[in-house]
Design a protein around this motif. Structure first.
Motif, PDB file in Angstrom:
ATOM      1  N   LEU A   1       0.839  -1.187   0.000  1.00 29.51           N
ATOM      2  CA  LEU A   1       0.000   0.000   0.000  1.00 29.51           C
ATOM      3  C   LEU A   1       0.878   1.242   0.000  1.00 29.51           C
ATOM      4  O   LEU A   1       1.942   1.257   0.607  1.00 29.51           O
ATOM      5  N   THR A   2       0.429   2.289  -0.676  1.00 26.19           N
ATOM      6  CA  THR A   2       1.175   3.546  -0.713  1.00 26.19           C
ATOM      7  C   THR A   2       0.318   4.656  -0.130  1.00 26.19           C
ATOM      8  O   THR A   2      -0.845   4.791  -0.495  1.00 26.19           O
TER       9      THR A   2
ATOM     10  N   VAL B   1      17.162  10.771  12.288  1.00 25.63           N
ATOM     11  CA  VAL B   1      15.700  10.774  12.222  1.00 25.63           C
ATOM     12  C   VAL B   1      15.174   9.384  11.889  1.00 25.63           C
ATOM     13  O   VAL B   1      15.883   8.562  11.322  1.00 25.63           O
ATOM     14  N   GLY B   2      13.913   9.165  12.263  1.00 27.93           N
ATOM     15  CA  GLY B   2      13.280   7.896  11.935  1.00 27.93           C
ATOM     16  C   GLY B   2      11.819   7.903  12.333  1.00 27.93           C
ATOM     17  O   GLY B   2      11.340   8.830  13.000  1.00 27.93           O
ATOM     18  N   PHE B   3      11.112   6.880  11.913  1.00 25.16           N
ATOM     19  CA  PHE B   3       9.718   6.698  12.284  1.00 25.16           C
ATOM     20  C   PHE B   3       9.663   5.926  13.600  1.00 25.16           C
ATOM     21  O   PHE B   3      10.381   4.939  13.780  1.00 25.16           O
ATOM     22  N   TYR B   4       8.806   6.387  14.506  1.00 23.31           N
ATOM     23  CA  TYR B   4       8.652   5.748  15.812  1.00 23.31           C
ATOM     24  C   TYR B   4       7.179   5.544  16.110  1.00 23.31           C
ATOM     25  O   TYR B   4       6.313   6.263  15.600  1.00 23.31           O
ATOM     26  N   SER B   5       6.909   4.549  16.964  1.00 20.62           N
ATOM     27  CA  SER B   5       5.555   4.226  17.387  1.00 20.62           C
ATOM     28  C   SER B   5       5.578   4.001  18.892  1.00 20.62           C
ATOM     29  O   SER B   5       6.625   3.685  19.468  1.00 20.62           O
ATOM     30  N   VAL B   6       4.429   4.156  19.520  1.00 23.27           N
ATOM     31  CA  VAL B   6       4.339   3.949  20.967  1.00 23.27           C
ATOM     32  C   VAL B   6       3.150   3.036  21.267  1.00 23.27           C
ATOM     33  O   VAL B   6       2.083   3.184  20.674  1.00 23.27           O
TER      34      VAL B   6
ATOM     35  N   VAL C   1       5.475   2.558  25.747  1.00 20.44           N
ATOM     36  CA  VAL C   1       6.817   2.147  25.337  1.00 20.44           C
ATOM     37  C   VAL C   1       7.049   2.555  23.887  1.00 20.44           C
ATOM     38  O   VAL C   1       6.308   2.131  22.989  1.00 20.44           O
ATOM     39  N   TRP C   2       8.063   3.374  23.657  1.00 18.28           N
ATOM     40  CA  TRP C   2       8.408   3.840  22.312  1.00 18.28           C
ATOM     41  C   TRP C   2       9.353   2.850  21.642  1.00 18.28           C
ATOM     42  O   TRP C   2      10.227   2.273  22.288  1.00 18.28           O
ATOM     43  N   SER C   3       9.182   2.670  20.333  1.00 18.64           N
ATOM     44  CA  SER C   3      10.107   1.831  19.573  1.00 18.64           C
ATOM     45  C   SER C   3      10.227   2.375  18.163  1.00 18.64           C
ATOM     46  O   SER C   3       9.293   2.972  17.624  1.00 18.64           O
ATOM     47  N   GLY C   4      11.402   2.165  17.594  1.00 20.12           N
ATOM     48  CA  GLY C   4      11.619   2.558  16.212  1.00 20.12           C
ATOM     49  C   GLY C   4      10.862   1.619  15.294  1.00 20.12           C
ATOM     50  O   GLY C   4      10.725   0.427  15.579  1.00 20.12           O
ATOM     51  N   ILE C   5      10.342   2.158  14.215  1.00 19.60           N
ATOM     52  CA  ILE C   5       9.650   1.340  13.212  1.00 19.60           C
ATOM     53  C   ILE C   5      10.685   0.980  12.154  1.00 19.60           C
ATOM     54  O   ILE C   5      11.257   1.868  11.515  1.00 19.60           O
ATOM     55  N   ILE C   6      10.932  -0.285  12.015  1.00 21.42           N
ATOM     56  CA  ILE C   6      11.943  -0.738  11.059  1.00 21.42           C
ATOM     57  C   ILE C   6      11.381  -0.639   9.655  1.00 21.42           C
ATOM     58  O   ILE C   6      10.272  -1.107   9.377  1.00 21.42           O
ATOM     59  N   GLY C   7      12.116  -0.012   8.797  1.00 19.40           N
ATOM     60  CA  GLY C   7      11.737   0.136   7.400  1.00 19.40           C
ATOM     61  C   GLY C   7      12.785   0.958   6.682  1.00 19.40           C
ATOM     62  O   GLY C   7      13.525   1.711   7.309  1.00 19.40           O
TER      63      GLY C   7
ATOM     64  N   VAL D   1       9.324   2.533   3.755  1.00 18.22           N
ATOM     65  CA  VAL D   1       8.601   1.311   3.415  1.00 18.22           C
ATOM     66  C   VAL D   1       8.510   0.538   4.725  1.00 18.22           C
ATOM     67  O   VAL D   1       9.520   0.049   5.242  1.00 18.22           O
ATOM     68  N   LEU D   2       7.310   0.479   5.293  1.00 17.12           N
ATOM     69  CA  LEU D   2       7.099  -0.191   6.570  1.00 17.12           C
ATOM     70  C   LEU D   2       6.623  -1.619   6.314  1.00 17.12           C
ATOM     71  O   LEU D   2       5.793  -1.842   5.430  1.00 17.12           O
ATOM     72  N   PRO D   3       7.096  -2.596   7.086  1.00 15.53           N
ATOM     73  CA  PRO D   3       6.720  -3.986   6.841  1.00 15.53           C
ATOM     74  C   PRO D   3       5.238  -4.260   7.092  1.00 15.53           C
ATOM     75  O   PRO D   3       4.668  -5.188   6.523  1.00 15.53           O
ATOM     76  N   SER D   4       4.608  -3.470   7.944  1.00 10.71           N
ATOM     77  CA  SER D   4       3.173  -3.592   8.209  1.00 10.71           C
ATOM     78  C   SER D   4       2.682  -2.252   8.734  1.00 10.71           C
ATOM     79  O   SER D   4       3.471  -1.351   9.019  1.00 10.71           O
ATOM     80  N   VAL D   5       1.373  -2.120   8.872  1.00 13.51           N
ATOM     81  CA  VAL D   5       0.796  -0.865   9.350  1.00 13.51           C
ATOM     82  C   VAL D   5       0.938  -0.812  10.874  1.00 13.51           C
ATOM     83  O   VAL D   5       0.400  -1.663  11.581  1.00 13.51           O
TER      84      VAL D   5
END
Length: 128
Positions: free
Chosen positions: A2-3, A79-84, A88-94, A108-112
């Motif tokens: 998805l884009t 810089v990077g994309f992060y989620s909580v 608990v915060w974590s970096g979004i791998i992509g 490009v995130l592996p999932s939503v």
């Protein structure tokens, strides 16, 4: 795959510091809804460089996103994309990249993820 481009002309305008956050959800990709939200307390020395978006996904698929930045960046090293989740915060791998003018961070995130924000950490900061 998805884009989506968050805060694009397809969705509501990104809120400014002086306006209230829109409460309505908007579709950023087929099967993926988003809404603006106020982020919880940021980790450590983090600086928010984008709006915080909460996602509701009816699909489990890789997602290509682009978040407009509040200040242009010339490189992606801090810089990077992060989620909580549950505080608990974590970096979004992509795979991430900047648009040529440095105003949009793309990934490009592996999932939503459940939510996302672009954060910058000083070079000497400990990342979550």
């Amino acid at each position: 795959m998805l884009t989506a481009v968050a805060c694009s002309s397809d969705g509501p305008a990104a809120p400014s510091a002086t306006t209230q956050l829109p409460t309505a959800q908007f579709e950023i990709a087929p099967g993926v809804l988003a809404r603006y939200a106020t982020p919880p307390e940021l980790p450590g020395q983090a600086i928010a460089l984008s709006d915080f978006l909460v996602f509701e996904a009816q699909v489990d698929s890789p997602l290509v996103v682009g978040f407009p930045l509040t200040e242009p960046q010339m490189e992606t090293t801090e810089v990077g994309f992060y989620s909580v989740e549950n505080g608990v915060w974590s970096g979004i791998i992509g795979a991430i990249s900047l648009e040529e003018d440095g105003t949009v961070l793309q990934a490009v995130l592996p999932s939503v993820p459940p939510n996302a924000i672009v954060l910058r950490f000083p070079a000497d900061a400990t990342l979550p």
